[in-house]
Structures are given as C-alpha cells and as structure tokens.
Design an enzyme around this catalytic site. Sequence first.
Site, PDB file in Angstrom:
ATOM      1  N   LYS A  29       0.837  -1.207   0.000  1.00 34.76           N
ATOM      2  CA  LYS A  29       0.000   0.000   0.000  1.00 34.76           C
ATOM      3  C   LYS A  29       0.868   1.253   0.000  1.00 34.76           C
ATOM      4  O   LYS A  29       0.656   2.173  -0.789  1.00 34.76           O
ATOM      5  CB  LYS A  29      -0.916   0.023   1.245  1.00 34.76           C
ATOM      6  CG  LYS A  29      -1.927  -1.102   1.290  1.00 34.76           C
ATOM      7  CD  LYS A  29      -2.841  -0.984   2.493  1.00 34.76           C
ATOM      8  CE  LYS A  29      -2.124  -1.146   3.813  1.00 34.76           C
ATOM      9  NZ  LYS A  29      -1.509  -2.461   4.026  1.00 34.76           N
ATOM     10  N   THR A  30       1.850   1.258   0.922  1.00 35.50           N
ATOM     11  CA  THR A  30       2.720   2.421   0.993  1.00 35.50           C
ATOM     12  C   THR A  30       3.495   2.577  -0.322  1.00 35.50           C
ATOM     13  O   THR A  30       3.713   3.682  -0.805  1.00 35.50           O
ATOM     14  CB  THR A  30       3.687   2.266   2.193  1.00 35.50           C
ATOM     15  OG1 THR A  30       2.893   2.103   3.369  1.00 35.50           O
ATOM     16  CG2 THR A  30       4.553   3.492   2.361  1.00 35.50           C
ATOM     17  N   ASP A 210      -1.589   7.821   3.701  1.00 38.72           N
ATOM     18  CA  ASP A 210      -1.187   6.471   4.116  1.00 38.72           C
ATOM     19  C   ASP A 210      -1.830   6.168   5.474  1.00 38.72           C
ATOM     20  O   ASP A 210      -2.203   7.080   6.204  1.00 38.72           O
ATOM     21  CB  ASP A 210       0.344   6.409   4.227  1.00 38.72           C
ATOM     22  CG  ASP A 210       0.873   4.971   4.190  1.00 38.72           C
ATOM     23  OD1 ASP A 210       0.060   4.041   4.024  1.00 38.72           O
ATOM     24  OD2 ASP A 210       2.100   4.785   4.307  1.00 38.72           O
ATOM     25  N   GLU A 211      -1.958   4.903   5.823  1.00 39.73           N
ATOM     26  CA  GLU A 211      -2.496   4.480   7.131  1.00 39.73           C
ATOM     27  C   GLU A 211      -3.847   5.150   7.405  1.00 39.73           C
ATOM     28  O   GLU A 211      -4.118   5.626   8.509  1.00 39.73           O
ATOM     29  CB  GLU A 211      -1.516   4.823   8.268  1.00 39.73           C
ATOM     30  CG  GLU A 211      -0.110   4.276   8.096  1.00 39.73           C
ATOM     31  CD  GLU A 211       0.035   2.810   8.514  1.00 39.73           C
ATOM     32  OE1 GLU A 211      -0.972   2.213   8.952  1.00 39.73           O
ATOM     33  OE2 GLU A 211       1.132   2.269   8.379  1.00 39.73           O
ATOM     34  N   GLN A 241      -5.641  -3.162  10.756  1.00 38.33           N
ATOM     35  CA  GLN A 241      -4.499  -2.564  11.446  1.00 38.33           C
ATOM     36  C   GLN A 241      -4.859  -1.263  12.139  1.00 38.33           C
ATOM     37  O   GLN A 241      -3.996  -0.437  12.419  1.00 38.33           O
ATOM     38  CB  GLN A 241      -3.360  -2.313  10.455  1.00 38.33           C
ATOM     39  CG  GLN A 241      -2.758  -3.585   9.906  1.00 38.33           C
ATOM     40  CD  GLN A 241      -1.518  -3.295   9.072  1.00 38.33           C
ATOM     41  OE1 GLN A 241      -0.496  -2.894   9.587  1.00 38.33           O
ATOM     42  NE2 GLN A 241      -1.642  -3.483   7.769  1.00 38.33           N
ATOM     43  N   ARG A 621       4.936  -7.614  10.946  1.00 37.28           N
ATOM     44  CA  ARG A 621       6.172  -6.843  10.754  1.00 37.28           C
ATOM     45  C   ARG A 621       7.306  -7.752  10.304  1.00 37.28           C
ATOM     46  O   ARG A 621       8.335  -7.308   9.833  1.00 37.28           O
ATOM     47  CB  ARG A 621       6.609  -6.122  12.055  1.00 37.28           C
ATOM     48  CG  ARG A 621       5.648  -5.081  12.626  1.00 37.28           C
ATOM     49  CD  ARG A 621       5.207  -4.090  11.629  1.00 37.28           C
ATOM     50  NE  ARG A 621       3.897  -4.442  11.114  1.00 37.28           N
ATOM     51  CZ  ARG A 621       3.421  -3.977   9.964  1.00 37.28           C
ATOM     52  NH1 ARG A 621       4.117  -3.152   9.232  1.00 37.28           N
ATOM     53  NH2 ARG A 621       2.229  -4.342   9.527  1.00 37.28           N
TER      54      ARG A 621
HETATM   55  P1  ATP Z   1       1.684  -2.210   5.980  1.00 34.59           P
HETATM   56  O1  ATP Z   1       0.278  -2.697   5.969  1.00 34.59           O
HETATM   57  O2  ATP Z   1       2.501  -2.926   6.997  1.00 34.59           O
HETATM   58  O3  ATP Z   1       1.793  -0.732   6.034  1.00 34.59           O
HETATM   59  P2  ATP Z   1       2.049  -2.028   3.137  1.00 34.59           P
HETATM   60  O4  ATP Z   1       0.829  -2.603   2.537  1.00 34.59           O
HETATM   61  O5  ATP Z   1       2.169  -0.574   3.174  1.00 34.59           O
HETATM   62  O6  ATP Z   1       2.311  -2.679   4.565  1.00 34.59           O
HETATM   63  P3  ATP Z   1       4.600  -1.936   1.853  1.00 34.59           P
HETATM   64  O7  ATP Z   1       5.375  -1.531   3.044  1.00 34.59           O
HETATM   65  O8  ATP Z   1       4.314  -0.941   0.800  1.00 34.59           O
HETATM   66  O9  ATP Z   1       3.261  -2.658   2.317  1.00 34.59           O
HETATM   67  O10 ATP Z   1       5.290  -3.179   1.151  1.00 34.59           O
HETATM   68  C1  ATP Z   1       5.737  -4.303   1.902  1.00 34.59           C
HETATM   69  C2  ATP Z   1       7.011  -4.853   1.292  1.00 34.59           C
HETATM   70  O11 ATP Z   1       6.744  -5.438   0.026  1.00 34.59           O
HETATM   71  C3  ATP Z   1       8.043  -3.782   1.053  1.00 34.59           C
HETATM   72  O12 ATP Z   1       9.324  -4.298   1.305  1.00 34.59           O
HETATM   73  C4  ATP Z   1       7.859  -3.467  -0.431  1.00 34.59           C
HETATM   74  O13 ATP Z   1       9.049  -2.971  -0.990  1.00 34.59           O
HETATM   75  C5  ATP Z   1       7.499  -4.824  -0.995  1.00 34.59           C
HETATM   76  N1  ATP Z   1       6.634  -4.738  -2.205  1.00 34.59           N
HETATM   77  C6  ATP Z   1       5.449  -4.124  -2.316  1.00 34.59           C
HETATM   78  N2  ATP Z   1       4.922  -4.283  -3.548  1.00 34.59           N
HETATM   79  C7  ATP Z   1       5.810  -5.007  -4.247  1.00 34.59           C
HETATM   80  C8  ATP Z   1       5.857  -5.523  -5.608  1.00 34.59           C
HETATM   81  N3  ATP Z   1       4.875  -5.306  -6.479  1.00 34.59           N
HETATM   82  N4  ATP Z   1       6.933  -6.246  -5.953  1.00 34.59           N
HETATM   83  C9  ATP Z   1       7.939  -6.492  -5.075  1.00 34.59           C
HETATM   84  N5  ATP Z   1       7.952  -6.055  -3.818  1.00 34.59           N
HETATM   85  C10 ATP Z   1       6.901  -5.313  -3.382  1.00 34.59           C
HETATM   86 MG    MG Z   2       2.341   0.756   4.770  1.00 33.78          MG
END
Ligand code: ATP
Ligand code: MG
Length: 690
Positions: A29-30, A210-211, A241, A621
Amino acid sequence: MSGLNLAQQEAVNYMHGPCLVLAGAGSGKTRVITHKVARLIQTGLEARRILAITFTNKAAAEMRERAKGLIGRDAKEVVICTFHALGVRLLRQDGAALGLKPQFSILDTGDVTAILKDAGGTTDAATARQWQWAISLWKNMGLNAAQAEAQAKDDNERVTARIMARYEERLTAYQSVDFDDLIGLPLKLLHEHDAVRDKWQRHLGHVLVDEYQDTNATQYELLKLLVGERGRFTAVGDDDQSIYGWRGATLDNLKRLPQDWPQLKVVKLEQNYRSTGAILRAANNVIQPNPKLFPKTLFSELGEGEPVRVVDCDNEEHEAERAVARIQSLRAAGLGKDWKDFAVLYRANHQARVFEQALRKAQVPYKVSGGQSFFDRAEIRDLCAWLRLWVNNDDDPAFLRAVTTPKRGIGHTTLGSLGVFAGQYKLSLFEALFSSSLGAALPARAVGSLHEFGRYVNDLEYRARHTLGAEDAKAFLADWLKDIGYEKHLYDSEDSEKLAAARWSNVLDFCDWMAKRCGGEIDDSAGVALAGEKKSLLEVAQTISLLSTLSEREQDQNVVTLSTLHASKGLEWPHVMLVGCVEGLLPFKLDDDDGLKGQANEGILQRLQEERRLMYVGITRAQRSLAVSWLRKRKKGREVVAGQPSRFIAEMALDKATVKEDPREKLKALRAEFARRSAEAAAAAAGGTP
Ligand code: ATP
Ligand code: MG
C-alpha cells in the site's frame, strides 16, 4: 510501472477521482503511494501541488527518500508530511484569519499539563492529565468548550468542560496551540473562510493518505475540505491494522468513504510481499475472529519459510536472555547479517528496560523507538523554551521557564506580581514587562532586571532571525549558551558530575542537530519547510515542538530495534521477536481495568478486537522469522503473578509440530542420556553389567 503488480498499477493510474486502496499488511500500500507520487509528476502535475500524508515524521522522511529514488530532484518539492505538520503549514500561511500570529507557539504535553493545573486550580499532575485526556478527545470529536459542556453526561464532565474554556482562553492569550489544535484550527479555518478553502482546493492537485484506517473524525473532515468536490485523493489502509481507537481514530472513516464519494474507486491488493507463508498464516489466523469490514485474502509467494516459534520463559529476565540468544544465534547462522535486521516488539514502554539491560550486557547495539523522547529531557526542554520565546514573545509558559533557567535573580515574588499585572491589563508577560505603568506595581530594581531580560530576548530574536545556515547557527547557539551560563547551571544543579556531563552532551547534540537543520542538511524538517534550503534559526525553532512529541529523530542506524507495537506500524524487519505475549499484557488488562468495570461487554469486546489487531500488526512486521514469547511468572506492579500464555498464541493456530520444545527440557533429557551412556561405558570398561 516496474515493481508493481496489476492491482497496484490500477491504483497508481487512477488519478482523476477518489481512490481507496484497501488491503492487508505488507501488500504494498505504501509502495502504491510513493509510486503514485512519481506517476502524477510524470503526467505533468507540478510536484509542489502534490500532498502525501504519512502517520509519522519518520515515515515522511522515508517516503521522501524513496520518492527521490524514483523521480530525482523533483521529489524535494512534493509536500510529504503528517497531518500535524500540514496543520502548521496551513496555520502559518492563513492562520491570521483566525487571529493567530504566524509565529504562534506549539505547546508540548508538559506545557499543556502545566497550563491545565493553573486553569483548574490544582497542583496534582494526575488530575490535570485526566482533564488533558478528556479535552483532547473532545477536540478530536470537533467539540469546543461550550459544546462539550452542553453534551456533558455528569458533573465531572461539566467541570472539565469549564476548565477547557479557561484553558482555551489562556492558549489564545499565549498565541499558542496544542497538538489537537493543529488539526482542529485548520479545519475551522477551511470551514469558515471560503477564500482560504478555495485557494487550497485550487492549489492541491492530488492528496494521498497512508495508514488511512488510523485517521480520526477531524482529520477526515480536514481531508474533505482540502480536496473539495472533485475528490482527487488516494487513501490507503487496512481495517485490520486500526490500533489508535483509544486516541480517537475511527473506522467510520473507512465506512464513510463509499457513502460520501459514490464515484469512489476501490482497489484491493491480495499479494503480500513481506512475509513467508508460515508468518502470514499465523497472522491470518489471529485476525480471523474479528468482524470484517471488507473481506480480504492475502497470499505470499515467498515460500513456507521457518515455522513460527513459541518460546516460554520463566520470567522477564529469562525472556530477555533468550531474545538476545536468539539474535546471536540467528546472526551466527548467517540468517541476519546486520543488527538492524532484528526487532523486539512489546505492548508497553516499561517492558523495554529488561531488554535494554540484556542487550547492553551482551554488547549488542540497540535503539529504543517510541520510548521517552530526547525532547522530553529537562535540558532540551529548557533550551526549547528559550527558542519558543524568541519565536513568540507571548508564549507565557516559555517565558517563565526561560526567565528562571538558569536563575538570573528574578524571583517568584517578582514574577508573581508581573503575572497579576499582566492579568489585569490582558497582556502577555513579555508585553507587561515593557509597560510604562509597571513601575507602579513593582520595585524599581525588579523592573530593571525584567527590562534587562526583555532586551536580551529581543536581541536574541533579532540575531536568530538573521542567522542563516549551519555554521552561523552553530556559532550563535554556542555564544548564547555561554552567555546564559547553561553548562555551569547543569553542573550546579546536578548532584552527580557524570549526569551533568551527560546532560551537557545532550545539549551539544541538540545544537548540532539544530545547526544541521538550518543548513538544510537534514531532511526531517517535518515537511513544514522544504529540505535542502538554508533556513534561519528562528524558522527552524518554530517546528521544534512538532518534532518533539512525535520523536522522530532516529536515523537508520545499524542497531537492534526495541519498539512498542504501536510505533512499529508500517515498518518491517527480517527477524521479529514479539515478547510478553501473556494475558494482561497482550491483550492488555481487559477485565481488571477500573475504567471498564461496569461497562457494557460491548466495550470490552471492542478493546479485545483492537488488541487483536495490535497482535496482527506485530506478526506482520516479520519478513523471515518470528518468535513469540510468554512468561510463566510475570511482574505486576510489585507482585509476581502466574502468567497465562496470550489467547492470541492459541489463535495463531500453529501446527503443534512447529512449536519448539523448551530447550531446557531438551538439555535435561540430553544430560540424562549422556549420564546413562557414560554409566554404561564405565560399567562395560569395568567388565561387569550395570
Ligand atoms: P503495511 O500494511 O505494513 O503498512 P504495506 O501494505 O504498506 O504494509 P509496503 O510496506 O508498501 O506494504 O510493502 C511491503 C514490502 O513489500 C516492502 O518491502 C515493499 O518494498 C514490498 N513490495 C510491495 N509491492 C511489491 C511488488 N509489487 N513487488 C515487489 N515487492 C513489493
Ligand atoms: Mg504501509
């Protein structure tokens, strides 16, 4: 578009209306937000018209780094900051419409407690903090003192609402705002002043949040007013979350999006890129009993990986030893190269101490994040009071602290009379000090010392305004500290020389850091000013309080992280140890909490659900390995009580075979086996049968 899956691309490419990305942990997402910022710029939107809102200053700094990697220098112009820093920007530019000077002060929680003690006529800090808590919740619900009083349910609430009114009067007089005002006042500004609102709506081309699940009601209102009817925004979040309900965050904000924006595009992400299959399964199992706002499924292609370990420990010390041993053995096995690959996560701040001791003993470098902030230290608060006074002469709390630290022969009697005089004429202490009729209220000698102090502050203010860049700032701060004799003050007021030296070294660190910010060398100006530009010391001073409570001063050091679960949100580590998983800690005391006695079960159920989300955040995490530990005996206040494994351990539904046995039992068995064999061997050597 490289490095994004199809669903992520869909979210990134949808630019002309409201978009919600709703997905589980670690699904990128981030990453969508950072890439979307880049994409918006590629399609021709000016960088400075993009606003990305993060949950912490640290997350903002990280996002800026990533954006720089994707789009280069343009990233500098994108506004990436927290809701609070955004509030500072709005109020600085347009707060005059509300009667606020651009140099208003931002009070930290310590100041707020002190003002409330005064406003409510108590010396008891605990009482004042209770008021603070209640007032903060009201403010987050968008209520002012009169409205709070009107809806008060009992006498206690009515009294608190009246104290709130007096508190607000003081804030206005001091030209100061508290943290909640940084959201509430901009909201009021945009709500009541059409021209200001139009200006911002025209200016902002796209807003990303975000969040989103942890925004509160006022933040959502602010977002709505910022984007206007066109609704060009992207919100990303995960209802599983949401862990700040206790601070007023509300999942209603997620529910309201499709109602308020019928044209809302909803994108779901299903692939988790962070964790192994074993970790993700444990996470999915834990969150399963919670009611679902939106159904979600998550899968990982990273393979099954190491099983999740459950570690049972005798007590806190034993748990800390085992955590350190685990870090060392994973490192020895080549599974975690750097110290920064490891994190120890816990429910409550006080749990950190035992782990700190064990890590120190083993000479493992670590940092405690989300713990006591550097800025909460007395010496740093002293300096901040001076800085605040330069920025805003009307900041009475800062005035009182600065004029008495170090002592300069202006005593309590003088300050008391000055306060009465200022109150009579509705002046700030600083204004009162220069009043021509002060001579009638105070002896000439006292007036003389006050004038001297006032002139000194004016002089410092003038010089700070004209001190630009790192070198000048450093020299200026050193001169000033010498002038006021701060080092001597520390040595005089501390019994232990060692402690005084440590405090002085904090002061020097602080000055270095301020100087770097003036030089634009640090990218952490809380997003209020642009990074990379030289700033005046006065300008840098204004955002100090903002950085302080959010305590985001950490750099990316190669050390083990100790963190509360709350502060771990959005982050990831290869190896995570989730400690203190006992009933009463995680979930946090649910039944023996006074506040909950007699409350409907519904309240307890909701608390339990939030605790479960916290566990989910903790588990997710971890990238490669996760160990969850619990205590047979735990400290509860001064007592030692029996510990029950957290119900969440059972809810993870780990395969029995993957739960590691207690190594001490194993050692005992091995020893017995060894003893038996040696006895056999000895008997055989002796030629007899045992
Ligand atoms: P959270 O819910 O904990 O905030 P999030 O959904 O924001 O997590 P991110 O932190 O954006 O997730 O991504 C999690 C991990 O996966 C990071 O290391 C990111 O670089 C990797 N990632 C995300 N999308 C891809 C993708 N399409 N290909 C490869 N790696 C990815
Ligand atoms: Mg995130």
